[in-house]
Design a protein around this motif. Structure first.
Motif, mmCIF file in Angstrom:
data_model
loop_
_atom_site.group_PDB
_atom_site.id
_atom_site.type_symbol
_atom_site.label_atom_id
_atom_site.label_comp_id
_atom_site.label_asym_id
_atom_site.label_seq_id
_atom_site.Cartn_x
_atom_site.Cartn_y
_atom_site.Cartn_z
ATOM 1 N N GLU A 167 -32.605 7.769 46.821
ATOM 2 C CA GLU A 167 -33.866 8.197 46.695
ATOM 3 C C GLU A 167 -34.947 8.183 45.558
ATOM 4 N N ARG A 168 -34.280 7.726 44.661
ATOM 5 C CA ARG A 168 -35.215 7.255 43.539
ATOM 6 C C ARG A 168 -35.987 6.154 43.557
ATOM 7 N N ILE A 169 -35.962 5.413 44.480
ATOM 8 C CA ILE A 169 -36.757 4.162 44.778
ATOM 9 C C ILE A 169 -38.126 4.481 45.473
ATOM 10 N N VAL A 170 -39.011 3.825 44.817
ATOM 11 C CA VAL A 170 -40.484 3.959 45.357
ATOM 12 C C VAL A 170 -41.248 2.595 45.268
ATOM 13 N N VAL A 171 -41.827 2.427 46.537
ATOM 14 C CA VAL A 171 -42.455 1.244 46.739
ATOM 15 C C VAL A 171 -43.853 1.366 46.613
ATOM 16 N N GLY A 174 -37.429 8.650 35.435
ATOM 17 C CA GLY A 174 -36.148 8.474 36.043
ATOM 18 C C GLY A 174 -36.384 7.763 37.464
ATOM 19 N N MET A 175 -37.336 7.580 38.033
ATOM 20 C CA MET A 175 -37.678 6.810 39.295
ATOM 21 C C MET A 175 -37.266 5.207 39.103
ATOM 22 N N LYS A 176 -37.020 4.739 40.405
ATOM 23 C CA LYS A 176 -36.932 3.131 40.201
ATOM 24 C C LYS A 176 -37.924 2.511 41.224
ATOM 25 N N PRO A 177 -39.235 2.276 40.568
ATOM 26 C CA PRO A 177 -40.456 1.566 41.124
ATOM 27 C C PRO A 177 -40.277 0.072 41.287
ATOM 28 N N ASP A 211 -37.618 0.432 33.612
ATOM 29 C CA ASP A 211 -37.093 -0.100 34.626
ATOM 30 C C ASP A 211 -37.931 -0.455 35.745
ATOM 31 N N VAL A 212 -38.732 -1.535 35.792
ATOM 32 C CA VAL A 212 -39.620 -1.935 36.852
ATOM 33 C C VAL A 212 -39.472 -3.103 37.490
ATOM 34 N N LYS A 213 -39.530 -3.250 38.582
ATOM 35 C CA LYS A 213 -39.218 -4.323 39.407
ATOM 36 C C LYS A 213 -40.608 -4.761 40.015
ATOM 37 N N ILE A 214 -41.020 -6.084 39.838
ATOM 38 C CA ILE A 214 -42.110 -6.817 40.439
ATOM 39 C C ILE A 214 -41.922 -7.780 41.586
#
Length: 310
Positions: free
Chosen positions: A22-26, A69-72, A99-102
């Protein structure tokens, strides 16, 4: 040969991951339809966001979300995921150790008719020069599907370069994805061919013609440009004594540069680069552009024969 629509793999895999975490945000910058992630808005209200045409703000928002604490995940075309947001990637994301994913789509010449302004041929060089980043160039849909959960588990800035539309499958479901290790596609003794992204498929086609010409080529698929698999590259170069790199990117700053940096220090051997020779992109279909920039299997075979004569 099977063909996969990469944006469909991206959306389906993100959906599965969002159901579990639930931490993932797109976040998208007005390109959710193009990138296949539009449907996530109905499935995950409040966790799939359109920030509008404001990519730099999107990167800063992702850094802020990570700090809480989110996972963007930010998803946009490759040109906008590198050139346009370089400062935000460097300072807000990497320097701040977020902690950012592109997810960068339409890599290199696969941007096709979007033309030179949307065709990033320098993005790997930009992002790999930022300290602490991991830079990936996905080979096909099978690898992308297996890679995303592994990438998710890695803490830090990860830049995922991928094709947006149809891509030939190189791997099958037995493929085991290791974030930092390359893949030996074929053993050989006369020449090492190191390829990334869409050029792995081209390398495999070229290998068949090279075999007919009496050249036993070793094929290595490198998905992680930074940090690159030095051990595999050095071992292969010592065995064959000649190395060719294939990339859908400017040869300055990309795979060729990364491999040359390793070999110049540990195992200097004759090298040849197949890729974009310091040009901007232009409007055209992928195959037309590959022919224009000397990236086809025919170009690979020709240059490999010259290299093997040295």
């Amino acid at each position: 040969m099977a063909v996969t629509v990469m944006r469909e793999v991206l959306a389906d895999t993100l959906k599965d991951m969002m159901e579990k975490d639930e931490r993932i945000v797109v976040m998208d910058a007005d390109l959710a339809s193009a990138n296949g992630t539009f449907g996530l808005r109905d499935q995950f209200p409040g966790r799939a966001i359109d920030v509008g045409i404001s990519e730099a703000n999107m990167a800063s928002m992702a850094a802020g979300m990570s700090a809480y604490g989110m996972k963007p995940y930010i998803v946009t075309f490759t040109a906008f995921a590198s050139r346009r947001i370089c400062d935000q990637l460097a300072i807000s994301c990497a320097y701040a150790k977020q902690d950012v994913k592109i997810i960068a789509t339409d890599a290199g010449v696969t941007a096709q008719t979007n033309g030179g302004t949307h065709m990033s041929l320098e993005d790997i060089g930009i992002v790999r020069s930022i300290p602490g980043t991991v830079v990936l160039d996905m080979v096909d849909g099978v690898q992308l599907r297996k890679a995303l959960p592994v990438i998710h588990a890695h803490e830090g800035v990860v830049y995922v370069r991928m094709v947006r539309k149809d891509t030939p499958d190189v791997f099958d479901e037995t493929h085991e994805f290791d974030l930092f290790k390359g893949t030996h596609m074929k053993e050989g003794k006369d020449l090492t061919i190191i390829a990334s992204g869409i050029m792995v498929h081209e390398a495999m086609m070229a290998e068949k013609e090279l075999k007919e010409a009496g050249i036993n080529a070793e094929i290595i698929a490198i998905h992680c440009i930074k940090p690159i698999d030095q051990e595999m590259i050095i071992a292969s170069a010592r065995k064959t004594g000649k190395v060719m790199t294939l990339e859908n990117h400017n040869i300055h700053g990309g795979l060729y540069s990364a491999v040359a940096e390793v070999l110049s220090e540990h195992c200097p051997v004759p090298m040849k680069a197949i890729g974009i020779k310091d040009h901007f992109g232009e409007v055209g279909k992928t195959r037309f552009l590959m022919e224009k920039y000397g990236m086809t299997k025919e170009d690979i075979v020709r240059e490999a024969k010259v290299l093997c004569e040295k």
